[in-house]
Design an enzyme around this catalytic site. Structure first.
Site, mmCIF file in Angstrom:
data_model
loop_
_atom_site.group_PDB
_atom_site.id
_atom_site.type_symbol
_atom_site.label_atom_id
_atom_site.label_comp_id
_atom_site.label_asym_id
_atom_site.label_seq_id
_atom_site.Cartn_x
_atom_site.Cartn_y
_atom_site.Cartn_z
ATOM 1 N N ASP A 63 -4.432 -2.745 9.992
ATOM 2 C CA ASP A 63 -4.718 -2.825 8.713
ATOM 3 C C ASP A 63 -4.082 -1.698 7.851
ATOM 4 O O ASP A 63 -4.506 -0.493 8.119
ATOM 5 C CB ASP A 63 -6.113 -3.019 8.197
ATOM 6 C CG ASP A 63 -6.308 -3.159 6.815
ATOM 7 O OD1 ASP A 63 -5.816 -2.923 5.898
ATOM 8 O OD2 ASP A 63 -7.665 -3.683 6.602
ATOM 9 N N VAL A 64 -3.139 -1.801 6.972
ATOM 10 C CA VAL A 64 -2.328 -1.009 6.298
ATOM 11 C C VAL A 64 -3.208 0.098 5.537
ATOM 12 O O VAL A 64 -2.962 1.134 5.105
ATOM 13 C CB VAL A 64 -1.191 -1.237 5.771
ATOM 14 C CG1 VAL A 64 -0.005 -2.004 6.540
ATOM 15 C CG2 VAL A 64 -1.641 -2.270 4.558
ATOM 16 N N ASN A 90 5.912 -2.783 3.235
ATOM 17 C CA ASN A 90 6.006 -4.186 2.655
ATOM 18 C C ASN A 90 4.726 -4.909 2.545
ATOM 19 O O ASN A 90 4.855 -5.981 1.794
ATOM 20 C CB ASN A 90 7.181 -4.829 3.616
ATOM 21 C CG ASN A 90 7.117 -6.353 3.546
ATOM 22 O OD1 ASN A 90 7.790 -6.945 2.680
ATOM 23 N ND2 ASN A 90 6.578 -6.999 4.400
ATOM 24 N N TYR A 154 -1.579 -8.144 -9.361
ATOM 25 C CA TYR A 154 -0.507 -7.928 -8.542
ATOM 26 C C TYR A 154 0.376 -6.837 -9.427
ATOM 27 O O TYR A 154 1.047 -6.006 -8.805
ATOM 28 C CB TYR A 154 0.324 -9.229 -8.529
ATOM 29 C CG TYR A 154 1.364 -9.198 -7.420
ATOM 30 C CD1 TYR A 154 1.328 -9.133 -6.005
ATOM 31 C CD2 TYR A 154 2.874 -9.354 -8.038
ATOM 32 C CE1 TYR A 154 2.305 -9.107 -5.335
ATOM 33 C CE2 TYR A 154 3.852 -9.324 -6.924
ATOM 34 C CZ TYR A 154 3.717 -8.962 -5.807
ATOM 35 O OH TYR A 154 4.777 -9.175 -4.778
ATOM 36 N N LYS A 158 1.776 -3.208 -7.976
ATOM 37 C CA LYS A 158 3.281 -2.952 -8.098
ATOM 38 C C LYS A 158 4.013 -1.970 -8.873
ATOM 39 O O LYS A 158 4.768 -1.350 -8.635
ATOM 40 C CB LYS A 158 4.071 -4.362 -8.102
ATOM 41 C CG LYS A 158 3.865 -5.468 -6.935
ATOM 42 C CD LYS A 158 4.352 -4.750 -5.607
ATOM 43 C CE LYS A 158 4.140 -5.936 -4.388
ATOM 44 N NZ LYS A 158 4.450 -5.272 -3.359
ATOM 45 N N THR A 189 8.718 -17.254 -0.289
ATOM 46 C CA THR A 189 7.694 -16.819 0.879
ATOM 47 C C THR A 189 6.651 -17.742 0.669
ATOM 48 O O THR A 189 6.294 -18.319 -0.155
ATOM 49 C CB THR A 189 7.650 -15.338 0.561
ATOM 50 O OG1 THR A 189 6.926 -15.269 -0.790
ATOM 51 C CG2 THR A 189 8.813 -14.505 0.485
#
Length: 294
Positions: A63-64, A90, A154, A158, A189
């Site tokens: 898990d990042v 990413n 989101y 970002k 995606t």
């Protein structure tokens, strides 16, 4: 523009590599001779990606957002490959819908994975990148340039990763580490397809001005990312027109707010239809992984 460098024999780490941008990026980096370390939450999918690569590769389940796990991965990657030349932050998830009705856990998770996960990835791999005078690429989005309604988590995440990468570039440039920010518009995606399953979100996006209302093919966008990695570029644009958005971004919040008021008034009776959870197969994988760890 910097000259392209050969990726032959270089070691590239890609997070969120089980699907989407991460998977295709891993394949294209491998096709250019890079050895690839895959990081993500789906071991079986990562193993499948690893088997299909042309060069030496390995994968790690992590898990990042977990500092301890990512520090361990960084040590393991360096021990396995002997070096780390490129790290691509990413991994990302998304949710949609009005902020006032949003699920607090899903909203927070978007910030954790996208923003904190990028920072944790940078913290884990920067020592190796300093040794290699390497390159750190943070995947951002059009959402960092043009914040839109129904995408508060989101867009906030970002915008945050963009600022983080700019700060990092100023800090580590003297050590020979290059830092880049990659911008992608709506790209084909699982995440975008998952968002499009909700009719209101799909219509809202389709009503954006051209060319921001299109869904772009994944392959050409990732080709641009690879070219940016080869050049160690400070800014990488997955679609040609995104570069031009930088010159007008100061005007966008006011314009988007004006259009957003009209759109939200029109969509108001249907806003209850929008799911408040994470979208797409990657979102499902994230929720399942967290459920297993609880």
């Amino acid at each position: 523009m910097s000259a392209r460098r050969s990726l032959e024999g270089q070691v590239a780490v890609v997070t969120g590599a089980a699907r989407g941008v991460g998977e295709v990026l891993a394949r294209k980096l491998s096709a250019r001779g890079a050895r690839v370390a895959l990081v993500g939450l789906e071991p079986e999918a990562l193993e499948g990606v690893s088997r299909r690569l042309h060069t030496e590769s390995a994968y790690w389940h992590a898990d990042v957002t977990d500092h301890t796990a990512m520090a361990r991965v960084a040590k393991d990657v360096e021990a396995h490959f002997g070096q780390v030349d490129i790290a691509v932050a990413n991994a990302g998830v998304a949710t949609g819908g009005p902020f006032i009705d949003s699920d607090p856990q899903s909203w927070r998770r978007v910030i954790e994975v996208n923003l904190i996960g990028g920072a944790v990835t940078g913290r884990a791999f920067l020592p190796a990148l300093v040794s290699a005078r390497g390159y750190f690429l943070q995947i951002a989005s059009l959402a960092a340039i043009a914040p839109a309604p129904m995408m508060s988590a989101y867009c906030a995440s970002k915008s945050g990763v963009e600022a983080f990468a700019h700060c990092l570039r100023a800090e580590v440039g003297h050590a020979g580490v290059r830092v880049g920010v990659a911008y992608l518009s709506w790209t084909d995606t699982d995440m975008v397809r998952g968002a499009d399953q909700h009719e209101v979100m799909r219509e809202l996006r389709q009503q954006a001005p051209w060319p921001a209302n299109r869904t772009y093919p994944l392959g050409p966008a990732v080709d641009r990312l690879v070219a940016g990695i080869e050049r160690r570029s400070p800014h990488v644009y997955g679609q040609w027109w995104l570069r031009g958005m930088q010159s007008v971004r100061g005007c966008l919040p006011s314009a988007i707010a004006l259009g957003g008021r009209r759109q939200m008034r029109r969509f108001a009776p249907r806003l209850g239809e929008v799911s408040t959870g994470l979208v797409g197969a990657g979102g499902v994988a994230d929720e399942q992984a967290r459920a297993l760890s609880d």
